[in-house]
Design an enzyme around this catalytic site. Sequence first.
Site, PDB file in Angstrom:
ATOM      1  N   HIS A 125      20.841  24.600  43.982  1.00 25.84           N
ATOM      2  CA  HIS A 125      21.852  24.751  45.029  1.00 25.84           C
ATOM      3  C   HIS A 125      23.231  25.106  44.483  1.00 25.84           C
ATOM      4  O   HIS A 125      23.897  26.019  44.977  1.00 25.84           O
ATOM      5  CB  HIS A 125      21.927  23.457  45.849  1.00 25.84           C
ATOM      6  CG  HIS A 125      22.884  23.489  46.997  1.00 25.84           C
ATOM      7  ND1 HIS A 125      24.244  23.299  46.843  1.00 25.84           N
ATOM      8  CD2 HIS A 125      22.683  23.707  48.322  1.00 25.84           C
ATOM      9  CE1 HIS A 125      24.833  23.382  48.017  1.00 25.84           C
ATOM     10  NE2 HIS A 125      23.917  23.631  48.942  1.00 25.84           N
ATOM     11  N   HIS A 165      14.482  19.516  54.057  1.00 25.07           N
ATOM     12  CA  HIS A 165      15.638  20.213  53.477  1.00 25.07           C
ATOM     13  C   HIS A 165      15.671  20.031  51.963  1.00 25.07           C
ATOM     14  O   HIS A 165      15.522  18.918  51.464  1.00 25.07           O
ATOM     15  CB  HIS A 165      16.912  19.652  54.114  1.00 25.07           C
ATOM     16  CG  HIS A 165      18.162  20.358  53.725  1.00 25.07           C
ATOM     17  ND1 HIS A 165      19.283  19.705  53.298  1.00 25.07           N
ATOM     18  CD2 HIS A 165      18.472  21.691  53.717  1.00 25.07           C
ATOM     19  CE1 HIS A 165      20.242  20.593  53.050  1.00 25.07           C
ATOM     20  NE2 HIS A 165      19.774  21.800  53.289  1.00 25.07           N
TER      21      HIS A 165
END
Length: 250
Positions: free
Chosen positions: A52, A10
């Site tokens: 992100h 991830h």
Amino acid sequence: MWPYPKIVAHRGGGTLAPENTIAGLRAGLAYGFHAVEFDVMLSKDGIGVVVHDPEFGRTIFGQGRVADHTAAELARMDAGRWLKPEFRGEPVPLFLEFVDYCKAHRIWMNIEIKPSEGQEATTGRWVAQTTRLRFAAEVAVGDPAQLPLLSSFSMEALAAARDAAPDVPRACLFDQLPGNWAHIASELGAVAIHTNHKHLSPATARAVKEAGFGLFCYTVNEPKRGREILGWGVDGFCTDRIDLIAPTFA
Ligand code: G3P
Ligand code: MG
């Protein structure tokens, strides 16, 4: 149904390296991972960068917004020092730089389209078109395992991606599945549903699989939980704990 790797690192290398950086990919490789999830947002000048948060402060050192800075400016910023001093100076990667590193090291990609506010369609279109160009040879071969999988929480971004590059596979990302998830996924021509394992039930997992979609979960950090959801028919998941869950786990 799920031609992709089952266990995916991830945000690059999970918690072992600064998220969404090349250092993260190196950490993943060190643990044997050849599969990664990462996030893409557009810069002020419309170039995909791997990050992100729309705001600086957590991973990018300083203050400001990704959408207010050019790709060249972002590429000079520090996305590493927040984690550990040894990562100081680790840059914000450009999307194509990241993709090329993955291609060179045979790392499969789940590319999460992460638009900043108001940039949903533009980001979906840019990511899909750019991915399509970079994978023209693989698209021609027609083997899905050789292609990345685009995903997004933004259905608007996915619709733009579908229209711009229908032959690059897509997945709908839901924190919790809405009642009309199957309709949405069909409209978008999605091959898979990506969802938060915390809200998944065995019945929902079964429904997704019976409807013919791949089923992928985020973000599973405990081996016991990983075993449990794989037992429900989940095809794969991403993890921050690449040190606890090996690529061969499934
Ligand atoms: O793509 C799965 C997962 O990354 C979605 O949530 O916030 O970690 O990007 P987030
Ligand atoms: Mg993500």
